[in-house]
Write a protein that holds these residues in place. Structure first.
Motif, PDB file in Angstrom:
ATOM      1  N   ALA A 119       0.844  -1.199   0.000  1.00  0.00           N
ATOM      2  CA  ALA A 119       0.000   0.000   0.000  1.00  0.00           C
ATOM      3  C   ALA A 119       0.876   1.244   0.000  1.00  0.00           C
ATOM      4  O   ALA A 119       1.911   1.303   0.670  1.00  0.00           O
ATOM      5  CB  ALA A 119      -0.908  -0.008   1.225  1.00  0.00           C
ATOM      6  N   GLY A 120       0.460   2.260  -0.773  1.00  0.00           N
ATOM      7  CA  GLY A 120       1.215   3.506  -0.862  1.00  0.00           C
ATOM      8  C   GLY A 120       2.290   3.516  -1.917  1.00  0.00           C
ATOM      9  O   GLY A 120       3.031   4.505  -2.041  1.00  0.00           O
ATOM     10  N   SER A 121       2.394   2.428  -2.711  1.00  0.00           N
ATOM     11  CA  SER A 121       3.441   2.361  -3.730  1.00  0.00           C
ATOM     12  C   SER A 121       3.153   3.230  -4.947  1.00  0.00           C
ATOM     13  O   SER A 121       4.074   3.661  -5.636  1.00  0.00           O
ATOM     14  CB  SER A 121       3.653   0.908  -4.185  1.00  0.00           C
ATOM     15  OG  SER A 121       4.145   0.105  -3.144  1.00  0.00           O
ATOM     16  N   TRP A 122       1.879   3.469  -5.215  1.00  0.00           N
ATOM     17  CA  TRP A 122       1.510   4.171  -6.445  1.00  0.00           C
ATOM     18  C   TRP A 122       1.352   5.667  -6.213  1.00  0.00           C
ATOM     19  O   TRP A 122       0.982   6.097  -5.123  1.00  0.00           O
ATOM     20  CB  TRP A 122       0.205   3.613  -7.018  1.00  0.00           C
ATOM     21  CG  TRP A 122       0.277   2.158  -7.325  1.00  0.00           C
ATOM     22  CD1 TRP A 122      -0.291   1.136  -6.617  1.00  0.00           C
ATOM     23  CD2 TRP A 122       0.976   1.544  -8.405  1.00  0.00           C
ATOM     24  NE1 TRP A 122       0.005  -0.076  -7.201  1.00  0.00           N
ATOM     25  CE2 TRP A 122       0.786   0.142  -8.295  1.00  0.00           C
ATOM     26  CE3 TRP A 122       1.749   2.035  -9.459  1.00  0.00           C
ATOM     27  CZ2 TRP A 122       1.326  -0.766  -9.206  1.00  0.00           C
ATOM     28  CZ3 TRP A 122       2.296   1.132 -10.354  1.00  0.00           C
ATOM     29  CH2 TRP A 122       2.083  -0.242 -10.227  1.00  0.00           C
ATOM     30  N   ALA A 123       1.625   6.446  -7.260  1.00  0.00           N
ATOM     31  CA  ALA A 123       1.435   7.894  -7.196  1.00  0.00           C
ATOM     32  C   ALA A 123      -0.043   8.217  -6.993  1.00  0.00           C
ATOM     33  O   ALA A 123      -0.922   7.463  -7.414  1.00  0.00           O
ATOM     34  CB  ALA A 123       1.945   8.549  -8.475  1.00  0.00           C
ATOM     35  N   GLU A 124      -0.316   9.350  -6.362  1.00  0.00           N
ATOM     36  CA  GLU A 124      -1.700   9.746  -6.114  1.00  0.00           C
ATOM     37  C   GLU A 124      -2.340  10.396  -7.332  1.00  0.00           C
ATOM     38  O   GLU A 124      -3.562  10.381  -7.468  1.00  0.00           O
ATOM     39  CB  GLU A 124      -1.757  10.713  -4.921  1.00  0.00           C
ATOM     40  CG  GLU A 124      -1.371  10.066  -3.595  1.00  0.00           C
ATOM     41  CD  GLU A 124      -1.566  11.003  -2.428  1.00  0.00           C
ATOM     42  OE1 GLU A 124      -1.998  12.157  -2.663  1.00  0.00           O
ATOM     43  OE2 GLU A 124      -1.291  10.596  -1.285  1.00  0.00           O
ATOM     44  N   GLU A 125      -1.535  10.962  -8.221  1.00  0.00           N
ATOM     45  CA  GLU A 125      -2.058  11.628  -9.414  1.00  0.00           C
ATOM     46  C   GLU A 125      -1.733  10.805 -10.647  1.00  0.00           C
ATOM     47  O   GLU A 125      -0.665  10.207 -10.743  1.00  0.00           O
ATOM     48  CB  GLU A 125      -1.465  13.033  -9.556  1.00  0.00           C
ATOM     49  CG  GLU A 125      -1.780  13.970  -8.409  1.00  0.00           C
ATOM     50  CD  GLU A 125      -3.262  14.299  -8.322  1.00  0.00           C
ATOM     51  OE1 GLU A 125      -3.933  14.280  -9.385  1.00  0.00           O
ATOM     52  OE2 GLU A 125      -3.747  14.561  -7.205  1.00  0.00           O
ATOM     53  N   PRO A 126      -2.654  10.740 -11.624  1.00  0.00           N
ATOM     54  CA  PRO A 126      -2.385   9.967 -12.840  1.00  0.00           C
ATOM     55  C   PRO A 126      -1.278  10.590 -13.674  1.00  0.00           C
ATOM     56  O   PRO A 126      -1.084  11.803 -13.690  1.00  0.00           O
ATOM     57  CB  PRO A 126      -3.733  10.009 -13.579  1.00  0.00           C
ATOM     58  CG  PRO A 126      -4.418  11.223 -13.058  1.00  0.00           C
ATOM     59  CD  PRO A 126      -3.985  11.360 -11.629  1.00  0.00           C
ATOM     60  N   GLY A 127      -0.536   9.714 -14.367  1.00  0.00           N
ATOM     61  CA  GLY A 127       0.514  10.203 -15.252  1.00  0.00           C
ATOM     62  C   GLY A 127       0.008  10.539 -16.638  1.00  0.00           C
ATOM     63  O   GLY A 127       0.617  11.330 -17.360  1.00  0.00           O
ATOM     64  N   GLY A 128      -1.095   9.940 -17.056  1.00  0.00           N
ATOM     65  CA  GLY A 128      -1.666  10.214 -18.372  1.00  0.00           C
ATOM     66  C   GLY A 128      -3.025   9.572 -18.499  1.00  0.00           C
ATOM     67  O   GLY A 128      -3.357   8.636 -17.764  1.00  0.00           O
ATOM     68  N   ARG A 129      -3.836  10.078 -19.423  1.00  0.00           N
ATOM     69  CA  ARG A 129      -5.148   9.497 -19.648  1.00  0.00           C
ATOM     70  C   ARG A 129      -5.557   9.751 -21.081  1.00  0.00           C
ATOM     71  O   ARG A 129      -5.048  10.652 -21.744  1.00  0.00           O
ATOM     72  CB  ARG A 129      -6.189  10.072 -18.683  1.00  0.00           C
ATOM     73  CG  ARG A 129      -6.508  11.539 -18.908  1.00  0.00           C
ATOM     74  CD  ARG A 129      -7.592  12.019 -17.954  1.00  0.00           C
ATOM     75  NE  ARG A 129      -8.035  13.357 -18.298  1.00  0.00           N
ATOM     76  CZ  ARG A 129      -9.041  13.995 -17.703  1.00  0.00           C
ATOM     77  NH1 ARG A 129      -9.708  13.405 -16.731  1.00  0.00           N
ATOM     78  NH2 ARG A 129      -9.394  15.206 -18.079  1.00  0.00           N
ATOM     79  N   VAL A 130      -6.530   8.960 -21.562  1.00  0.00           N
ATOM     80  CA  VAL A 130      -6.995   9.130 -22.933  1.00  0.00           C
ATOM     81  C   VAL A 130      -8.414   8.570 -23.037  1.00  0.00           C
ATOM     82  O   VAL A 130      -8.762   7.574 -22.403  1.00  0.00           O
ATOM     83  CB  VAL A 130      -6.050   8.427 -23.935  1.00  0.00           C
ATOM     84  CG1 VAL A 130      -5.988   6.930 -23.679  1.00  0.00           C
ATOM     85  CG2 VAL A 130      -6.448   8.719 -25.371  1.00  0.00           C
ATOM     86  N   PHE A 131      -9.242   9.225 -23.831  1.00  0.00           N
ATOM     87  CA  PHE A 131     -10.618   8.807 -24.124  1.00  0.00           C
ATOM     88  C   PHE A 131     -10.609   8.151 -25.497  1.00  0.00           C
ATOM     89  O   PHE A 131     -10.135   8.742 -26.472  1.00  0.00           O
ATOM     90  CB  PHE A 131     -11.541  10.029 -24.118  1.00  0.00           C
ATOM     91  CG  PHE A 131     -13.011   9.709 -23.992  1.00  0.00           C
ATOM     92  CD1 PHE A 131     -13.718  10.054 -22.858  1.00  0.00           C
ATOM     93  CD2 PHE A 131     -13.695   9.058 -25.015  1.00  0.00           C
ATOM     94  CE1 PHE A 131     -15.074   9.765 -22.726  1.00  0.00           C
ATOM     95  CE2 PHE A 131     -15.043   8.770 -24.905  1.00  0.00           C
ATOM     96  CZ  PHE A 131     -15.739   9.123 -23.754  1.00  0.00           C
ATOM     97  N   VAL A 132     -11.145   6.954 -25.580  1.00  0.00           N
ATOM     98  CA  VAL A 132     -11.193   6.205 -26.835  1.00  0.00           C
ATOM     99  C   VAL A 132     -12.640   6.160 -27.316  1.00  0.00           C
ATOM    100  O   VAL A 132     -13.502   5.560 -26.660  1.00  0.00           O
ATOM    101  CB  VAL A 132     -10.648   4.779 -26.647  1.00  0.00           C
ATOM    102  CG1 VAL A 132     -10.646   4.033 -27.980  1.00  0.00           C
ATOM    103  CG2 VAL A 132      -9.247   4.812 -26.047  1.00  0.00           C
TER     104      VAL A 132
END
Length: 317
Positions: free
Chosen positions: A213-226
Motif C-alpha cells: 500500500a502507498g506504492s503508487w502515485a496519487e495523481e495519474p501520469g496520463g489518460r486518454v478517451f477512446v
C-alpha cells in the motif's frame, strides 16, 4: 499529465504503457471458453486530426477513435517498460471494480490492473478466474455496461488512465531488475459512437495488486478517451474504408488455428464486482446470434504463461 501518442495502432501512455485494441471472435453467450485469438489490430486515429468532421462533443473529450462493427468483440493488449497501474473504464464504469470512474486508485475494491503483470484484458471482471467479453453495442438501448450499471448512457467509449510507482519503490524495482540482468548474464541462455456491452465468459484472471500500500502515485501520469465509431461514421469522418468484419468463428475453428489459456501460478485473482456480476449479455438486448458455434478441440488451446504441466518426479540423491 504526460503526453499520450499513437505509434502505429498502439496507444503509448506515460510510464512506457502501450495499449493495443485487438479484433477477435465473439463467443457464444453461454458457457465458459478459452481465450479467442487476435485477428489484427483496430486502426486508431487522433480525434483532433479530424476536427471538421467529428461530433462537437468528441472534440471536447479529445482522445482517439477506432471503427468497430455492431456486436464485434475486442480485447485490450498491454505492455509496459516499468510497473504501472492502468485504469480501464467502459462508459466511465471501471471494468475491474464496477464502480464509477475515478481519478484516484483504490484497493478495496481494486479499480485498476497492474502492468506488466496483466498482459491483456478481454472483458469486465466477473470473478472466479473469468471475465465477460467486451462487445460493441449502440448507445440508447441500455445494453452497455454503462447503461446497466448506472441507468444512463452518457459517455460510451473506453477510458484509460495510468499511474506510476512512487520514487522509492520504483528505485528498488529498477535496482532489482539491474541485478536480475547481471545474474542472467552469468547463466548460459537458450536462443529466444458506441459503447461496450458484454458477451461470453472466458477463463482469464484479473490479478490482485501485490505492491505494498502507498506504492503508487496519487495523481495519474496520463489518460486518454477512446471513441468507438461505426463503420459508416468512420468512412464519413476519415474518408477511409473500414476493414471488413473478422472471419466467422466456425471457419476459424475448422481451420485448426489456436485459442489460448493463460496461467500464472503466483497471481491472485480478484473477486467479482457486484455491479459487474449483474450485467446482462448483449443477446438479451439485441436478440440471439444465429451464427453456428463450433467448440475448438483440446489440441487447439495453447497454454501461455506458467503452464501447469505435469509434476516432476524426484529421485534418489
Amino acid at each position: 499529465m504526460g503526453a499520450v501518442r499513437i505509434d502505429g495502432n498502439s496507444l503509448v501512455l506515460p510510464e512506457g504503457v502501450r495499449v493495443r485494441f485487438m479484433r477477435t471472435l465473439r463467443l457464444p453467450e453461454s458457457g465458459t471458453h478459452a481465450l479467442p485469438p487476435g485477428l489484427g489490430e483496430f486502426p486508431v486515429r487522433r480525434v483532433e486530426d479530424y476536427a471538421d468532421t467529428v461530433p462537437a462533443e468528441w472534440r471536447a473529450h479529445g482522445g482517439v477513435m477506432l471503427p468497430v462493427y455492431l456486436r464485434e468483440a475486442m480485447w485490450l493488449s498491454f505492455g509496459a517498460t516499468e510497473p504501472a497501474a492502468l485504469q480501464v473504464g467502459v462508459g466511465k464504469v471501471c471494468a475491474v471494480s464496477g464502480r464509477p470512474w475515478s481519478s484516484r486508485l483504490a484497493r478495496h475494491p481494486q479499480n485498476y490492473v497492474v502492468l506488466p503483470r496483466q498482459p491483456w484484458l478481454d472483458g469486465i471482471n466477473s470473478g472466479k478466474g473469468t471475465v465477460r467479453q467486451f462487445v460493441a453495442v449502440p448507445l440508447g438501448l441500455g445494453a452497455t455496461v454503462e447503461g446497466q450499471v448506472t441507468g444512463e448512457e452518457v459517455w460510451g467509449g473506453i477510458q484509460l488512465q495510468t499511474f506510476p510507482l512512487q520514487e522509492a519503490p520504483l528505485a528498488r524495482w529498477r535496482e532489482e531488475e539491474r541485478r536480475k540482468r547481471e545474474r542472467a548474464r552469468e547463466i548460459p541462455q537458450a536462443a529466444p459512437a458506441m459503447g461496450l456491452g458484454v458477451g461470453s465468459a472466458m477463463r482469464q484472471e484479473v490479478y490482485r495488486d501485490d505492491w505494498p500500500a502507498g506504492s503508487w502515485a496519487e495523481e495519474p501520469g496520463g489518460r486518454v478517451f477512446v471513441h468507438l465509431v461505426t463503420p459508416p461514421q468512420w468512412r464519413r469522418i476519415t474518408g477511409e474504408a473500414p476493414a471488413p468484419s473478422p472471419v466467422d468463428r466456425a471457419a476459424y475453428t475448422q481451420a485448426g488455428l489456436p485459442w489460448f489459456d493463460y496461467y500464472d501460478q503466483d497471481g491472485e485473482d480478484l473477486a467479482s464486482a457486484d455491479a459487474l456480476g449483474q450485467v446482462k449479455p448483449v443477446g438479451d438486448w439485441l436478440g440471439d446470434d444465429h451464427e453456428p458455434w463450433q467448440e475448438p478441440s483440446p489440441h487447439q488451446v495453447k497454454p501461455l504463461g506458467d503452464a501447469p504441466g505435469k509434476p516432476v518426479r524426484d529421485g534418489d540423491w
